[in-house]
Design an enzyme around this catalytic site. Structure first.
Site, PDB file in Angstrom:
ATOM      1  N   GLU A 172      -2.636  35.091  51.759  1.00 23.67           N
ATOM      2  CA  GLU A 172      -3.768  35.858  52.298  1.00 23.67           C
ATOM      3  C   GLU A 172      -4.302  36.847  51.263  1.00 23.67           C
ATOM      4  O   GLU A 172      -5.514  37.006  51.098  1.00 23.67           O
ATOM      5  CB  GLU A 172      -3.322  36.564  53.591  1.00 23.67           C
ATOM      6  N   GLN A 314       5.264  37.577  67.612  1.00 25.48           N
ATOM      7  CA  GLN A 314       5.489  36.983  68.937  1.00 25.48           C
ATOM      8  C   GLN A 314       6.947  37.067  69.362  1.00 25.48           C
ATOM      9  O   GLN A 314       7.248  37.328  70.528  1.00 25.48           O
ATOM     10  CB  GLN A 314       5.044  35.515  68.935  1.00 25.48           C
TER      11      GLN A 314
HETATM   12  C1  LIG Z   1       2.112  42.084  55.454  1.00 27.67           C
HETATM   13  C2  LIG Z   1       2.668  41.441  56.702  1.00 27.67           C
HETATM   14  C3  LIG Z   1       1.965  40.419  57.325  1.00 27.67           C
HETATM   15  C4  LIG Z   1       2.452  39.820  58.481  1.00 27.67           C
HETATM   16  N1  LIG Z   1       1.730  38.820  59.078  1.00 27.67           N
HETATM   17  C5  LIG Z   1       2.152  38.306  60.242  1.00 27.67           C
HETATM   18  C6  LIG Z   1       1.367  37.346  60.943  1.00 27.67           C
HETATM   19  O1  LIG Z   1       0.296  36.946  60.479  1.00 27.67           O
HETATM   20  N2  LIG Z   1       1.822  36.886  62.137  1.00 27.67           N
HETATM   21  C7  LIG Z   1       3.014  37.308  62.671  1.00 27.67           C
HETATM   22  O2  LIG Z   1       3.382  36.898  63.764  1.00 27.67           O
HETATM   23  N3  LIG Z   1       3.772  38.192  62.029  1.00 27.67           N
HETATM   24  C8  LIG Z   1       3.383  38.706  60.833  1.00 27.67           C
HETATM   25  N4  LIG Z   1       4.151  39.625  60.186  1.00 27.67           N
HETATM   26  C9  LIG Z   1       5.465  39.952  60.752  1.00 27.67           C
HETATM   27  C10 LIG Z   1       5.340  40.897  61.921  1.00 27.67           C
HETATM   28  O3  LIG Z   1       4.513  41.990  61.589  1.00 27.67           O
HETATM   29  C11 LIG Z   1       6.720  41.347  62.316  1.00 27.67           C
HETATM   30  O4  LIG Z   1       7.445  40.209  62.726  1.00 27.67           O
HETATM   31  C12 LIG Z   1       6.689  42.355  63.460  1.00 27.67           C
HETATM   32  O5  LIG Z   1       6.018  43.520  63.047  1.00 27.67           O
HETATM   33  C13 LIG Z   1       8.105  42.690  63.899  1.00 27.67           C
HETATM   34  O6  LIG Z   1       8.042  43.645  64.909  1.00 27.67           O
HETATM   35  P1  LIG Z   1       9.210  44.703  65.058  1.00 27.67           P
HETATM   36  O7  LIG Z   1       8.894  45.482  66.290  1.00 27.67           O
HETATM   37  O8  LIG Z   1      10.526  44.061  64.931  1.00 27.67           O
HETATM   38  O9  LIG Z   1       9.077  45.645  63.769  1.00 27.67           O
HETATM   39  P2  LIG Z   1       7.838  46.460  63.217  1.00 27.67           P
HETATM   40  O10 LIG Z   1       6.569  46.001  63.825  1.00 27.67           O
HETATM   41  O11 LIG Z   1       7.978  46.427  61.746  1.00 27.67           O
HETATM   42  O12 LIG Z   1       8.088  47.935  63.754  1.00 27.67           O
HETATM   43  C14 LIG Z   1       9.186  48.695  63.321  1.00 27.67           C
HETATM   44  C15 LIG Z   1       8.880  50.144  63.676  1.00 27.67           C
HETATM   45  O13 LIG Z   1      10.063  50.886  63.536  1.00 27.67           O
HETATM   46  C16 LIG Z   1       9.786  52.109  62.892  1.00 27.67           C
HETATM   47  N5  LIG Z   1      11.023  52.524  62.246  1.00 27.67           N
HETATM   48  C17 LIG Z   1      11.726  51.868  61.289  1.00 27.67           C
HETATM   49  N6  LIG Z   1      12.826  52.564  60.957  1.00 27.67           N
HETATM   50  C18 LIG Z   1      12.814  53.689  61.722  1.00 27.67           C
HETATM   51  C19 LIG Z   1      13.700  54.800  61.820  1.00 27.67           C
HETATM   52  N7  LIG Z   1      14.807  54.916  61.095  1.00 27.67           N
HETATM   53  N8  LIG Z   1      13.381  55.782  62.678  1.00 27.67           N
HETATM   54  C20 LIG Z   1      12.245  55.707  63.439  1.00 27.67           C
HETATM   55  N9  LIG Z   1      11.381  54.672  63.380  1.00 27.67           N
HETATM   56  C21 LIG Z   1      11.678  53.666  62.525  1.00 27.67           C
HETATM   57  C22 LIG Z   1       8.677  51.754  61.915  1.00 27.67           C
HETATM   58  O14 LIG Z   1       7.932  52.901  61.547  1.00 27.67           O
HETATM   59  C23 LIG Z   1       7.854  50.765  62.734  1.00 27.67           C
HETATM   60  O15 LIG Z   1       6.845  51.391  63.478  1.00 27.67           O
HETATM   61  C24 LIG Z   1       3.686  40.243  59.021  1.00 27.67           C
HETATM   62  C25 LIG Z   1       4.394  41.265  58.397  1.00 27.67           C
HETATM   63  C26 LIG Z   1       3.891  41.862  57.244  1.00 27.67           C
HETATM   64  C27 LIG Z   1       4.657  42.978  56.586  1.00 27.67           C
END
Ligand SMILES: Cc1cc2nc3c(=O)[nH]c(=O)nc-3n(C[C@H](O)[C@H](O)[C@H](O)COP(=O)(O)OP(=O)(O)OC[C@H]3O[C@@H](n4cnc5c(N)ncnc54)[C@H](O)[C@@H]3O)c2cc1C
Length: 418
Positions: A172, A314
């Protein structure tokens, strides 16, 4: 009321908070940033298409109608599993403890340089909003510096971009930098020709987009080459410094190396006294031996049909909703829901403003139709209505004018490759 503490306001944490809203529980959501970040569109901030506020929303604002939910800004530094409390450090360095009845860890991943942390200085990764705006500063500054550069070799290195990692983010980014230089900027400079920008996309494996079907990898590579991107597969990046990087046997002089290659789990496992890495969760998404602690999203390891689930939005959202069902069943003394099962609605990656690839269990296709589906889905999943509206108009405007929304170098002290 039982107290549910959620750590992380990303896709998983926010989905859990929303699904728990109707239950008789108090909720505290803790995040070290004040915003929910739509990471799939980070590359658009990094390449000056969208502004930060169009892909990130204050968590407090998203949850403002959830009367029993408190949002705390702070970094969790540990979990006292014996006394059921999380330890937080706030911005002023103040330490605080928040006790819980149920704990949901949704802290995601961070980028990993596979043990070569020194690369971070020269090859920024993209995971947070701060990363994306810094990369945007660097990309835009590269063109400004090249316009003022008299040394030909330095000018060429300044206009060479190397993306390390041929997954969705690398693909991308490569497409977006190609459009920025070949379309949006083509008439803006007098001494350089931005269309001569060299863009190299390097993937260590045999093909781009490894999780996708090989035919989609092939059509993506063809499309990128048509946009003037050099696609190098089966090549390892073995060193990176301020002057460039070594790709296989070739040294590429570049002042703009961007890392999109690897991720490592946040330290949730260590907080629970487990070994480093992702937390291998049980079928109800609880941590081993800790039925009151759930781990979801990218930081969780869960196998389905003999394979680990991918780190995508997802999975995180479906896990967040599942945890709410498990907590509800426990509170009401109902039978627990069946084991977590991920329903794969499909994977997508996009290249520029007219081409994407889409694949699920039944279909796979690429081209403009996939791009339209990609655009609609991404708009729908933004957290707030004003974000959906402004992103929609920005994309329509850019589609017809080839112009971008945010070509501003914000911090002139933090713009160039050191
Ligand atoms: C550049 C990029 C592009 C992507 N593109 C896609 C896509 O096109 N399609 C798709 O499905 N997925 C995509 N992903 C993956 C997707 O974003 C992740 O799978 C998803 O965000 C995971 O969700 P999560 O809730 O596990 O973590 P996250 O969404 O990463 O959220 C984690 C949260 O925890 C907080 N956090 C972390 N450590 C601490 C701490 N110690 N104390 C307090 N808060 C903390 C962070 O600030 C954050 O807000 C992409 C990821 C990236 C980086």
């Amino acid at each position: 009321m039982p107290h549910v503490v959620i750590v992380g306001g990303g896709f998983g944490g926010l989905a859990a908070a929303r699904a728990l809203r109707s239950l008789p529980v108090r909720i505290t959501l803790i995040d070290k940033t004040n915003h929910h970040l739509f990471q799939p569109l980070l590359y658009q901030v990094a390449t000056a298409m969208l502004m930060p506020g169009q892909i990130a929303a204050p968590i407090r604002q998203v949850l403002r109608h959830h009367r029993r939910t408190t949002v705390l800004l702070g970094e969790v530094t540990g979990v006292d599993t014996r006394n059921h409390a999380v330890e937080i450090r706030t911005g002023e360095g103040r330490e605080e403890r928040v006790s819980y009845d149920f704990l949901v860890l949704a802290t995601g991943v961070q980028h990993s340089y596979f043990g070569k942390d020194e690369y971070a200085r020269h090859a920024p990764g993209m995971k947070t909003m701060a990363d994306a705006t810094m990369v945007r500063n660097r990309i835009l500054s590269a063109f400004e510096e090249a316009e003022g550069e008299t040394d030909e070799a330095r000018r060429r290195a300044g206009l060479t971009f190397v993306l390390v990692g041929g997954g969705p983010t690398g693909v991308e980014m490569a497409g977006a930098i190609a459009e920025l230089s070949r379309l949006s900027m083509r008439e803006d400079f007098r001494r350089i020709n931005p269309q001569e920008t060299r863009i190299v996309l390097v993937e260590a494996g045999p093909r781009l987009l490894p999780p996708f079907h090989p035919s989609l990898s092939e059509s993506t590579a063809r499309h990128l080459r048509g946009m003037g991107v050099e696609v190098m597969t089966g090549k390892l990046v073995s060193s990176i410094d301020e002057n460039g990087c070594r790709v296989g046997d070739e040294w590429i002089a570049s002042r703009n190396v961007i890392w999109t290659a690897g991720v490592a789990a946040s330290p949730a496992a260590e907080w629970l006294g487990l070994s480093k890495g992702k937390v291998r969760v049980r079928f109800d998404l609880s941590a081993p031996g800790r039925p009151e602690i759930f781990v979801i999203g990218d930081v969780a390891y869960y196998e389905q049909d003999g394979r680990p689930l991918p780190g995508v939005a997802q999975v995180a959202m479906q896990m967040g909703r599942h945890v709410a069902r498990v907590i509800q069943a426990r509170l009401l003394n109902n039978a627990p829901p069946p084991p977590f099962h991920y329903t794969d609605k499909g994977n997508m990656a996009v290249v520029g403003r007219d081409f994407a690839v889409f694949e699920n269990r039944r279909f796979k296709f690429s081209g403009r139709a996939a791009w339209l589906v990609w655009s609609m889905i991404h708009i729908l999943f933004l957290a707030l209505p004003n974000m959906r509206l402004t992103v929609f108009w920005q994309w329509v405007w850019s589609y017809f004018t080839e112009q971008r929304g945010s070509r501003i170098i914000v911090d002139p002290r933090n713009y160039s490759n050191p």
